[in-house]
Design a protein around this motif. Structure first.
Motif, PDB file in Angstrom:
ATOM      1  N   ASN A  76       0.836  -1.201   0.000  1.00 15.77           N
ATOM      2  CA  ASN A  76       0.000   0.000   0.000  1.00 15.77           C
ATOM      3  C   ASN A  76       0.874   1.255   0.000  1.00 15.77           C
ATOM      4  O   ASN A  76       1.609   1.514   0.950  1.00 15.77           O
ATOM      5  N   ASN A  77       0.783   2.051  -1.067  1.00 16.20           N
ATOM      6  CA  ASN A  77       1.614   3.250  -1.202  1.00 16.20           C
ATOM      7  C   ASN A  77       1.203   4.374  -0.254  1.00 16.20           C
ATOM      8  O   ASN A  77       1.962   5.324  -0.050  1.00 16.20           O
ATOM      9  N   GLN A  78      -0.001   4.293   0.294  1.00 11.63           N
ATOM     10  CA  GLN A  78      -0.513   5.373   1.138  1.00 11.63           C
ATOM     11  C   GLN A  78      -0.270   5.135   2.622  1.00 11.63           C
ATOM     12  O   GLN A  78      -0.509   6.019   3.437  1.00 11.63           O
ATOM     13  N   LYS A  79       0.200   3.951   2.978  1.00  8.00           N
ATOM     14  CA  LYS A  79       0.387   3.638   4.395  1.00  8.00           C
ATOM     15  C   LYS A  79       1.867   3.575   4.747  1.00  8.00           C
ATOM     16  O   LYS A  79       2.714   3.254   3.912  1.00  8.00           O
ATOM     17  N   ASP A  80       2.164   3.889   6.006  1.00  7.63           N
ATOM     18  CA  ASP A  80       3.549   3.878   6.459  1.00  7.63           C
ATOM     19  C   ASP A  80       3.669   3.024   7.715  1.00  7.63           C
ATOM     20  O   ASP A  80       2.686   2.441   8.191  1.00  7.63           O
ATOM     21  N   ILE A  81       4.870   2.972   8.263  1.00 13.24           N
ATOM     22  CA  ILE A  81       5.098   2.081   9.397  1.00 13.24           C
ATOM     23  C   ILE A  81       4.369   2.539  10.655  1.00 13.24           C
ATOM     24  O   ILE A  81       4.108   1.731  11.549  1.00 13.24           O
ATOM     25  N   GLU A  82       4.021   3.813  10.731  1.00 16.93           N
ATOM     26  CA  GLU A  82       3.226   4.269  11.874  1.00 16.93           C
ATOM     27  C   GLU A  82       1.803   3.708  11.797  1.00 16.93           C
ATOM     28  O   GLU A  82       1.217   3.334  12.817  1.00 16.93           O
ATOM     29  N   ASP A  83       1.257   3.647  10.579  1.00 19.51           N
ATOM     30  CA  ASP A  83      -0.055   3.008  10.401  1.00 19.51           C
ATOM     31  C   ASP A  83       0.013   1.541  10.817  1.00 19.51           C
ATOM     32  O   ASP A  83      -0.894   1.019  11.473  1.00 19.51           O
TER      33      ASP A  83
END
Length: 444
Positions: A76-83
């Motif tokens: 998922n290009n919109q999510k990061d490790i904080e998500d």
């Protein structure tokens, strides 16, 4: 009739007694969570779940073990490790429930980016942030990372550039590496900066320090000896100190930093080095073992030759004390990470960094060198969050002839209309060194 009533009374009295006895004899639970890295899923752990359940249940019959995978959408290009740390938080809380008994324990085993996800979860839980699991911190036992790029990876820079190039051509590169995740794992990223500064500040927060002392941390890093012939081609030296994805100094959570011109060290986690690949195309082959890809043979034999399996289960059973981990010898590589806070009127692109030995002489007169041939081993990263910050990164090595474990260098920072600064910094084998300084304009 009397006998029947007596029998009913006996049953009604004996049942609670049986329940109480069962409650008293129930074993404490030990929950173990496995978290994969970018582009991964549960399959990246091979047979670890089955092999761990078998050996732990045989070696310690005083606890009841349960092992759970935590998976997340790395493409998922919109999510990061904080998500993903929130995904982890929900998964753990849903699995262990609320009001966990003091006797129950939680251990976490993380591969690659999974260690970043886990670190955010742990750090936010310690600081009582948002809805993170502060009430579970006292139950945390082991926190084991394997090949985690705490301070960045060249592969992240390469993959991000590749995705950007395809995107400019109107194409989507079909790889399961989310863009935001790759940005987090670049050298000199905003996340790296926040992580380092938060750790430095938290070292003086009493409740975080006390909680940290109760958790058994372990960083496992790898350098793949099978890739040694690449050393001369990639880094200009005789060694290839990499697991094919993460540089050795980046997989060590501990780091050195300059605080008011005094060198200090963050020392949270023991560190152990093994011979393995980050991910292996032939995980069952002894010459190509993957860090967490546990083969079938480890189910059949808990003392199998896989380089990390025995370390993991012995650590969980608390059979290896932190002082038994010897500092890896013959490591050559190190990293330097510099963050500059600039006056508003200074153009970030006009800044220059020069590195000298501690006497201000060229590095040819020192025991270290920086490769001029290795891709992405040096560079800059303009902060996306702070318009007055720029970061420089350098990957270096100690010369083969050097007998030193560390060396002091001089970092010279200059630029148009900027007051030049000379700042000392220590570099050390297998470590990353961090310098964070506020720059000043020249006086008119």
């Amino acid at each position: 009739m009397f006998c029947f009533i007596f029998f009913i009374m006996y049953l009604s009295c004996s049942k609670p007694s049986s329940n109480i006895q069962e409650l008293k004899s129930s074993k404490p639970k030990h929950y173990i969570f496995l978290i994969h890295g970018i582009g991964g899923d549960r399959s990246h752990f091979g047979k670890m779940k089955d092999a761990l359940i078998k050996v732990l249940s045989e070696e310690n019959k005083q606890e009841k073990y349960s092992i759970h995978h935590i998976e997340y959408d790395t493409k998922n290009n919109q999510k990061d490790i904080e998500d993903f740390s929130q995904v982890m938080n929900n998964r753990i809380q849903n699995t262990v429930g609320s009001n966990l008994p003091d006797s129950d324990r939680i251990s976490i085993i993380m591969h690659s980016q999974g260690g970043l996800v886990g670190s955010i979860w742990l750090f936010r839980s310690m600081q009582k942030l948002d809805n993170y699991a502060y009430d579970l911190i006292d139950n945390i036992d082991c926190f084991i990372t394997l090949g985690t790029p705490f301070w960045g990876a060249k592969t992240a820079i390469f993959a991000k550039k590749l995705k950007d190039d395809f995107s400019k051509s109107g194409l989507e590169l079909p790889i399961p590496f989310g863009t935001k995740q790759l940005e987090y794992m670049e050298f000199g990223s905003d996340w790296n900066y926040h992580m380092r500064t938060s750790i430095i500040k938290s070292n003086s927060i009493e409740h975080v320090t006390e909680q940290r002392k109760k958790i058994r941390f372990l960083n496992i890093a790898a350098k793949a000896d099978v890739l040694t012939p690449l050393g001369l081609f990639v880094g200009g030296g005789s060694k290839y100190e990499d697991d094919s994805a993460v540089p050795l100094p980046s997989s060590r959570f501990n780091f050195i930093y300059n605080h008011n011109n005094i060198m200090k060290e963050i020392n949270w986690a023991p560190y152990i080095l093994v011979d393995a690949l980050h991910l292996s195309p032939l995980p069952d082959s002894p010459n190509f073992y993957g860090l967490v890809q546990i083969p079938q043979t480890c189910i059949e034999n808990s003392y199998c030759k896989h380089p990390t399996f025995q370390i993991i289960w012995n650590t969980i059973l608390n059979r290896v004390q932190s002082n038994q981990y010897n500092e890896p010898k013959n490591i050559h590589s190190f990293m330097v990470d510099i963050n500059l806070v600039l006056p508003a009127e200074i153009n970030r692109k006009d800044i220059k960094i020069d590195l000298y030995n501690e006497k201000g002489l060229n590095l040819e007169n020192s025991q270290i060198y920086f490769s001029k041939t290795e891709l992405y081993s040096q560079g800059t990263n303009l902060s996306k969050k702070y318009q007055n910050m720029i970061r420089f990164y350098f990957n270096g090595s100690f010369k083969d002839s050097s007998l030193l474990d560390s060396e002091n260098i001089l970092v010279r920072i200059s630029g148009d209309n900027l007051l030049t600064k000379d700042i000392p910094l220590q570099v050390k084998r297998g470590y990353s060194s961090f310098l964070d300084t506020i720059m000043e304009s020249k006086q008119e």
